[in-house]
Structure formats: C-alpha cells, structure tokens
Scaffold this motif. Structure first.
Motif, PDB file in Angstrom:
ATOM      1  N   GLU A 178      20.439 -45.024-136.078  1.00 29.45           N
ATOM      2  CA  GLU A 178      20.684 -45.967-137.148  1.00 29.45           C
ATOM      3  C   GLU A 178      19.597 -45.329-138.240  1.00 29.45           C
ATOM      4  O   GLU A 178      18.800 -44.764-137.850  1.00 29.45           O
ATOM      5  CB  GLU A 178      20.112 -47.352-136.768  1.00 29.45           C
ATOM      6  CG  GLU A 178      21.063 -48.201-135.792  1.00 29.45           C
ATOM      7  CD  GLU A 178      22.457 -48.500-136.453  1.00 29.45           C
ATOM      8  OE1 GLU A 178      22.325 -48.559-137.739  1.00 29.45           O
ATOM      9  OE2 GLU A 178      23.466 -48.529-135.956  1.00 29.45           O
ATOM     10  N   ARG A 188      29.399 -43.083-134.832  1.00 20.97           N
ATOM     11  CA  ARG A 188      29.177 -44.241-135.364  1.00 20.97           C
ATOM     12  C   ARG A 188      30.014 -45.559-134.978  1.00 20.97           C
ATOM     13  O   ARG A 188      29.421 -46.514-134.705  1.00 20.97           O
ATOM     14  CB  ARG A 188      29.381 -44.164-136.985  1.00 20.97           C
ATOM     15  CG  ARG A 188      28.490 -43.280-137.911  1.00 20.97           C
ATOM     16  CD  ARG A 188      27.308 -43.752-137.788  1.00 20.97           C
ATOM     17  NE  ARG A 188      26.132 -43.103-138.848  1.00 20.97           N
ATOM     18  CZ  ARG A 188      24.912 -43.060-138.614  1.00 20.97           C
ATOM     19  NH1 ARG A 188      24.376 -43.877-138.204  1.00 20.97           N
ATOM     20  NH2 ARG A 188      24.154 -41.976-139.505  1.00 20.97           N
ATOM     21  N   ILE A 189      31.391 -45.323-134.648  1.00 17.17           N
ATOM     22  CA  ILE A 189      32.010 -46.365-134.136  1.00 17.17           C
ATOM     23  C   ILE A 189      31.397 -46.918-132.802  1.00 17.17           C
ATOM     24  O   ILE A 189      31.666 -47.798-132.429  1.00 17.17           O
ATOM     25  CB  ILE A 189      33.557 -45.981-134.185  1.00 17.17           C
ATOM     26  CG1 ILE A 189      34.236 -45.712-135.561  1.00 17.17           C
ATOM     27  CG2 ILE A 189      34.291 -47.002-133.219  1.00 17.17           C
ATOM     28  CD1 ILE A 189      35.451 -45.258-135.608  1.00 17.17           C
ATOM     29  N   ALA A 242      25.562 -42.091-147.528  1.00 18.69           N
ATOM     30  CA  ALA A 242      26.840 -42.063-146.263  1.00 18.69           C
ATOM     31  C   ALA A 242      26.854 -40.902-145.691  1.00 18.69           C
ATOM     32  O   ALA A 242      26.493 -39.981-145.941  1.00 18.69           O
ATOM     33  CB  ALA A 242      28.035 -42.556-147.186  1.00 18.69           C
ATOM     34  N   ASP A 243      27.111 -40.789-144.478  1.00 15.62           N
ATOM     35  CA  ASP A 243      27.496 -39.626-143.652  1.00 15.62           C
ATOM     36  C   ASP A 243      28.433 -38.842-144.303  1.00 15.62           C
ATOM     37  O   ASP A 243      29.232 -38.963-145.100  1.00 15.62           O
ATOM     38  CB  ASP A 243      27.924 -39.889-142.276  1.00 15.62           C
ATOM     39  CG  ASP A 243      27.080 -40.553-141.457  1.00 15.62           C
ATOM     40  OD1 ASP A 243      25.639 -40.786-141.800  1.00 15.62           O
ATOM     41  OD2 ASP A 243      27.383 -41.051-140.352  1.00 15.62           O
ATOM     42  N   GLY A 246      37.334 -47.175-138.741  1.00 15.21           N
ATOM     43  CA  GLY A 246      36.306 -46.358-139.426  1.00 15.21           C
ATOM     44  C   GLY A 246      37.185 -45.799-140.555  1.00 15.21           C
ATOM     45  O   GLY A 246      38.377 -45.615-140.318  1.00 15.21           O
ATOM     46  N   LEU A 277      32.194 -39.670-137.079  1.00 20.34           N
ATOM     47  CA  LEU A 277      32.540 -40.951-137.293  1.00 20.34           C
ATOM     48  C   LEU A 277      32.984 -41.842-136.211  1.00 20.34           C
ATOM     49  O   LEU A 277      32.529 -43.019-135.917  1.00 20.34           O
ATOM     50  CB  LEU A 277      34.325 -40.990-137.897  1.00 20.34           C
ATOM     51  CG  LEU A 277      34.850 -42.372-138.475  1.00 20.34           C
ATOM     52  CD1 LEU A 277      33.998 -42.984-139.355  1.00 20.34           C
ATOM     53  CD2 LEU A 277      36.216 -42.154-138.977  1.00 20.34           C
ATOM     54  N   GLN A 308      32.702 -51.321-141.893  1.00 23.26           N
ATOM     55  CA  GLN A 308      33.145 -50.126-140.917  1.00 23.26           C
ATOM     56  C   GLN A 308      32.552 -48.888-141.197  1.00 23.26           C
ATOM     57  O   GLN A 308      31.854 -48.558-142.443  1.00 23.26           O
ATOM     58  CB  GLN A 308      34.792 -49.723-141.199  1.00 23.26           C
ATOM     59  CG  GLN A 308      35.573 -50.765-140.907  1.00 23.26           C
ATOM     60  CD  GLN A 308      35.891 -51.622-142.151  1.00 23.26           C
ATOM     61  OE1 GLN A 308      35.465 -51.417-143.073  1.00 23.26           O
ATOM     62  NE2 GLN A 308      37.327 -52.046-141.983  1.00 23.26           N
ATOM     63  N   PRO A 309      32.009 -48.010-140.448  1.00 25.55           N
ATOM     64  CA  PRO A 309      31.636 -46.679-140.586  1.00 25.55           C
ATOM     65  C   PRO A 309      32.299 -45.709-141.630  1.00 25.55           C
ATOM     66  O   PRO A 309      33.507 -45.872-141.557  1.00 25.55           O
ATOM     67  CB  PRO A 309      31.586 -46.029-139.149  1.00 25.55           C
ATOM     68  CG  PRO A 309      31.608 -47.012-138.325  1.00 25.55           C
ATOM     69  CD  PRO A 309      32.423 -48.182-138.899  1.00 25.55           C
TER      70      PRO A 309
END
Length: 344
Positions: free
Chosen positions: A319, A312-313, A159-160, A123, A309, A145-146
C-alpha cells in the motif's frame, strides 16, 4: 443455441441425486464435499450443459474475474500488439477482458469507464486519450478498482503505470543517424505539449548535440496527429531547397505518412533519404528495404501491466505510493538507413 432453455441448478441436483446446496458447494468450492460427490455433480453439470450464473457468483465472491482494457486508439498497430499480449496473459491467469476503443475521443473514454464500473470489473488497464474530460483525474483517483496506466501518463494522477523511456527512444534514433554521418536531419512529431512526443524530441535533440549538431528548428514538423498530417509535413520537408538527409517519425501513424510521401516523391531509401521510426509496424521487417526502428517492448509492457494489476487485485502490492515501471526501448537497424548521399 438460440431459444434453448438453460438448465437450472435444480436439474443438476436431480440428475446427480444430491441436494441443491451440495451442487452449489461442489461447483463453487464453498464447502466440504467428497470427491465422489464432486465428480457426480461435475458429470451432471457437463451432461446438462450447466454453468453457474456469473453475476450471482460474483455477488457472493466479490470478484468477477473480468478486467477492463481501455485503449486510446485501436487502429494504432502498437496498441494492437499490446492488446494481444494483455489478453493472452489475462486469459492464462483466469481472467476475461472487456476491450474498449476510445478512438482518441474523451467522451467515449468517459462512457466506457462508466460501463466497466457497471460491469464490476476487478481492475482496469488504461491507455488514456490525449484530451481530458471534465473531472477525469478525480474520477480515476476515486476508482474502487485498481488502475494501471499503460504507455501514457496523466499529470496529477497517482496511479501505477507502465511506460517506456521515451527520451531514450529519441536518443537512440538520433545517435544512430549521427554515427552514420547525418548532420541535416528532420523529425515529424505530434504536439510538443504531449509528454511522449516532447520527450522523444528532447532525446533526439540531445543525441545530436553530443556530436556538436544543433537540430534545425525549420526541420521539426510539429503537431502532426495522423497519417495525412505527417504526409503533408514530409512533402514540405522534401520540397525544401536543401532537403534533409534523414527523417525520424515518432510514432506508427506518422511513419505511414512519411513512407507515403517518400514513395510519391520516388525517393529511394536509403540512397536518397534515410528513414527511421519509433514503433515497429507489422511490415517493417519484410518491406524492402526493411525499416530501421526504435522498438517498444510490447510483450514486456503487457507483462508488467498485467502482473502489476493482478498484484493489486490480490492484495500482494504494498500500500502507499504508486509504482512506476519504465522499460527500455531498443534499436533495430534494417535497410532504410545508411550514410547520407554525397552532395555534388
């Protein structure tokens, strides 16, 4: 040791008296192995100084346990604090961090991103540089990747993100000066095209307006991108026939230029001039007088960025739409601000 031959998995198997397959299962937790055999394998591996090859292991598992951290400017003390907190949190979660300093250079950021992708990081945390590179938004949107943006947003990218309420940062500074009785105030800032600088200006202006004060456009020093530019801008403000009674610097680099100009003009804080800044410098609390600042919660920013992060990983985040975390700054009042001096 330089030049030493690294032990192999076959040597571990020979010393432990087991098969290579058993060593692999024991060290990678990938199969049923008795505790007794696992202990024999671990003892043999430690004796020989053997460690599984990280690249081979990541190919099997699909994970490297490595995070990428791209920082816009590592010389910024605020970013340094963020890096420290992020690394500590990542390490506690079992991750290593590859740190990349982009030095506010778009080409460097693009090159660093390519390197992180080649290292198959799990990530990426990105504090983006101000200027874009060709195709940046598309490239970031397509990352396998996140990604979590930290401190700075990017227009057009879903994006976050973890940021602070920058309008509130400016508002807190203006409200504080207003309550002290200041009416003739200045602000030293970067480009108004940059959202962070613009929002801090907007908040500062809004706070003054609540007291019926219109911020004088002549006292807004725009487009100061470094310490030297801020230094020159503050000297010009201090040389005005009616100099401001208080000055706000909107980030760390500008604060350094502001303090240097005040020193060179031999002005005493806060008797001759009140000084306030956004972001805390390492010496802000120990200088005399202490520097009044609007503090960004660096530890909380790092915690939100890392936890987001890793969610997300690990597939724990829902989602769909990007998650935006906005944290509140706080005012730390020290000795550099006071009521304005009485004019003769």
């Amino acid at each position: 040791m330089s030049g030493a031959v690294l032990p192999t998995i076959r040597e571990v198997a020979r010393l432990a008296g087991v098969s290579v397959a058993t060593v692999s299962k024991a060290l990678n937790d990938s199969g049923k192995v008795s505790e007794a055999l696992r202990e024999r394998v671990d003892t043999a591996a430690r004796t020989l100084g053997y460690a599984p090859h990280a690249s081979a292991r990541s190919l099997r598992s699909g994970a490297t346990r490595i995070l990428g951290l791209l920082v816009a400017d590592i010389t910024n003390p605020f970013f340094l604090k963020l890096v420290e907190h992020i690394e500590q949190l990542a390490s506690a979660a079992g991750y290593s961090v590859i740190l990349c300093n982009s030095s506010e250079d778009a080409e460097r950021e693009e090159r660093h991103l390519g390197m992180l992708l080649s290292q198959r990081v799990d990530g990426i945390l990105l504090i983006p540089v101000r200027d874009s590179w060709r195709g940046r938004i598309g490239a970031l949107a397509r990352l396998p990747q996140p990604l979590v943006l930290v401190d700075r947003m990017l227009d057009g990218l879903e994006a976050d993100s973890v940021t602070i309420d920058n309008r509130m940062a400016g508002y807190l500074a203006g409200e504080h000066l207003l309550r002290l009785g200041h009416r003739h105030v200045a602000i030293v800032m970067g480009s108004p095209e940059h959202p962070i600088a613009r929002h801090r200006l907007d908040g500062f202006r809004e706070a003054l307006a609540t007291g019926g004060i219109a911020l004088d456009e002549q006292l807004i020093a725009r487009n100061c991108f470094n310490e030297e530019a801020a230094y020159r801008a503050v000297l010009a403000l201090l040389d005005r026939a009616e100099r401001p009674t208080a000055i706000l610097a909107t980030n760390n680099h500008l604060t350094l230029g502001l303090l240097r100009a005040v020193t060179d003009r031999a002005l005493a804080m806060p008797d001759a001039l009140s000084v306030i800044a956004v972001d805390d410098l390492p010496f802000s609390a120990i200088m005399r007088p202490g520097l009044t600042v609007v503090m960004q919660p660096s530890a909380a920013i790092a915690e939100a960025a890392i936890s987001g992060l890793l969610d997300r990983i690990g597939g724990r985040a829902p989602e769909g739409s990007a998650r935006a975390v906005v944290l509140e700054p706080r005012l730390a009042v020290r000795g550099s601000t006071a009521a304005p001096p009485r004019r003769a």
